[in-house]
Design a protein around this motif. Structure first.
Motif, PDB file in Angstrom:
ATOM      1  N   LEU A   1     -37.560  15.269  -9.354  1.00  0.00           N
ATOM      2  CA  LEU A   1     -38.588  14.750 -10.190  1.00  0.00           C
ATOM      3  C   LEU A   1     -39.850  14.542  -9.929  1.00  0.00           C
ATOM      4  N   GLU A   2     -39.893  14.486  -8.873  1.00  0.00           N
ATOM      5  CA  GLU A   2     -41.565  14.113  -7.647  1.00  0.00           C
ATOM      6  C   GLU A   2     -42.607  14.821  -8.989  1.00  0.00           C
TER       7      GLU A   2
ATOM      8  N   SER B   1     -43.424  11.363 -17.426  1.00  0.00           N
ATOM      9  CA  SER B   1     -42.599  11.212 -18.837  1.00  0.00           C
ATOM     10  C   SER B   1     -41.390  10.170 -17.878  1.00  0.00           C
ATOM     11  N   SER B   2     -41.550   8.800 -19.115  1.00  0.00           N
ATOM     12  CA  SER B   2     -40.559   7.839 -18.596  1.00  0.00           C
ATOM     13  C   SER B   2     -39.251   7.616 -18.253  1.00  0.00           C
TER      14      SER B   2
ATOM     15  N   LEU C   1     -38.168   6.466 -15.281  1.00  0.00           N
ATOM     16  CA  LEU C   1     -36.910   5.478 -15.024  1.00  0.00           C
ATOM     17  C   LEU C   1     -35.607   6.027 -13.558  1.00  0.00           C
ATOM     18  N   TRP C   2     -35.200   6.990 -14.206  1.00  0.00           N
ATOM     19  CA  TRP C   2     -35.019   8.223 -13.155  1.00  0.00           C
ATOM     20  C   TRP C   2     -34.615   8.447 -11.267  1.00  0.00           C
ATOM     21  N   TYR C   3     -36.383   8.465 -11.645  1.00  0.00           N
ATOM     22  CA  TYR C   3     -36.266   8.463  -9.907  1.00  0.00           C
ATOM     23  C   TYR C   3     -36.340   7.432  -9.554  1.00  0.00           C
TER      24      TYR C   3
ATOM     25  N   LYS D   1     -26.039   8.816 -12.545  1.00  0.00           N
ATOM     26  CA  LYS D   1     -26.895   7.519 -13.054  1.00  0.00           C
ATOM     27  C   LYS D   1     -27.874   8.409 -14.718  1.00  0.00           C
ATOM     28  N   SER D   2     -28.346   9.766 -14.360  1.00  0.00           N
ATOM     29  CA  SER D   2     -29.575  10.182 -15.431  1.00  0.00           C
ATOM     30  C   SER D   2     -28.812   9.810 -16.713  1.00  0.00           C
TER      31      SER D   2
END
Ligand SMILES: *[C@@H]1O[C@H](CO)[C@@H](O)[C@H](O)[C@H]1NC(C)=O
Ligand SMILES: *[C@@H]1O[C@H](CO)[C@@H](O)[C@H](O)[C@H]1NC(C)=O
Ligand SMILES: *[C@@H]1O[C@H](CO)[C@@H](O)[C@H](O)[C@H]1NC(C)=O
Length: 311
Positions: A154-155, A204-205, A209-211, A230-231
């Motif tokens: 994600l990072e 990416s928004s 949010l996921w991160y 969760k995603s």
């Protein structure tokens, strides 16, 4: 006399052959099984960058939101040795042949030392980025090394954008039709996503949010909670931020991998296939003739032929 000469030369030849085999084997042993920790430490970081792929003839400018850069993550500084295998090689081959990215970046804590890694390194331009694995996520210790990779992917995608692939994901057709979206992922059958293939524009928004959800809702004991479930929940709340591919990414819906190991199904609509558990089953020889969906796909990537290969 003649016979004695013959016998002596036979013995000489045998000794030479034995010495040759011994030297050959020692070299093989040294090259392929050197200590991975030493191997990584001895490689200077920027000596690893190699030439960049020539971009495809279709210019990318302004056309796509998602950069044509492929990211892999490889964490192997653990007690258990991780082997870079034939399927991992085929993954990079499929990316190179079918997706033709501007760059293939291999983010790793240690550089693999296996035979198939040497071949991948010789065959394709790959950029190596050193990245440390994680032992915790926002203060919570991790239990599964895969969770370290989940957060790091994600990072990387938030910062650079691009196409993230697990090392056992095979690209079956170009992902370009998906590169118009802000972010893309595949169903593993609702209510869950499979994070083995993720495409995202930088910043990416959805990915942010996921991160951020890891800060308050990270479950180290649950294998696929943060990456898959969760995603999916975040998507239900913000459906406009993510494009979901129903049946063409990672684990095409309704088709289990054990089924695809046994039967042939139409795979013309797949973008990627995630070979998970079966990785170690394949060799260049045994994918030549076996009749199964997975073997057809691997054969297509390796030998350019869906049909059995006879040589
Ligand atoms: C591997 O892990 C150990 C302990 O976790 C750490 O001390 C060492 O620096 C790591 N090595 C590399 C090359 O990351
Ligand atoms: C990412 O997006 C947010 C809001 O959409 C914005 O505030 C932030 O500056 C962006 N960051 C970068 C590095 O572009
Ligand atoms: C996804 O595919 C399933 C069948 O495999 C179908 O029932 C469902 O409506 C599809 N959803 C979308 C959003 O296309």
């Amino acid at each position: 006399m003649i016979f004695r000469n013959l016998e002596a030369s036979c013995i000489k030849t045998s000794v030479l052959v034995l010495v040759g085999v011994f030297i050959g084997y020692s070299l093989h042993f040294l090259t392929y099984w050197e200590n991975p920790h030493l191997a990584a430490a001895s490689l200077p970081v920027d000596a690893c960058a190699k030439n960049i792929l020539t971009p495809r003839t279709v210019p990318d400018y302004n056309k796509y939101t998602i950069p044509n850069v492929v990211h892999y993550i490889w964490f192997s500084n653990t007690s258990k040795r991780r082997e870079f295998n034939f399927v991992n090689y085929l993954s990079v081959l499929s990316v190179y042949k079918i997706q033709q990215p501007k760059e293939i970046i291999f983010h790793c804590d240690l550089i693999p030392t296996d035979r198939w890694w040497h071949k991948v390194w010789d065959d394709f331009p790959i950029t190596i980025q050193r990245v440390n694995t994680r032992t915790e996520i926002f203060g919570v210790p991790i239990k599964y090394i895969e969770h370290a990779s989940d957060i790091v992917r994600l990072e990387i995608l938030i910062e650079h954008g691009g196409i993230y692939l697990d090392c056992d994901v095979i690209v079956v057709r170009p992902l370009d039709p998906l590169r118009h979206y802000p972010a893309v992922i595949g169903h593993e059958g609702p209510p869950k996503f499979n994070a083995g293939t993720i495409l995202a524009a930088p910043n990416s928004s959805f990915l942010r949010l996921w991160y951020d959800a890891y800060k308050t809702d990270f479950h180290p004991n649950k294998w696929a909670y943060n990456s898959g479930e969760k995603s999916y929940q975040i998507y239900l709340e913000h459906p406009r931020l993510l494009h979901v591919e129903n049946e063409s990414l990672s684990t095409p819906r309704g088709l289990s991998l054990p089924d695809m190991m046994k039967h042939i199904v139409d795979w013309s609509f797949f973008y990627t296939l995630h070979v998970i558990e079966y990785e170690k089953d394949f060799t260049p020889g045994n994918i030549k003739r076996k009749q199964s969906t997975v073997c057809e796909i691997l054969r297509y990537v390796c030998y350019n032929s869906k049909e059995a290969v006879w040589d």
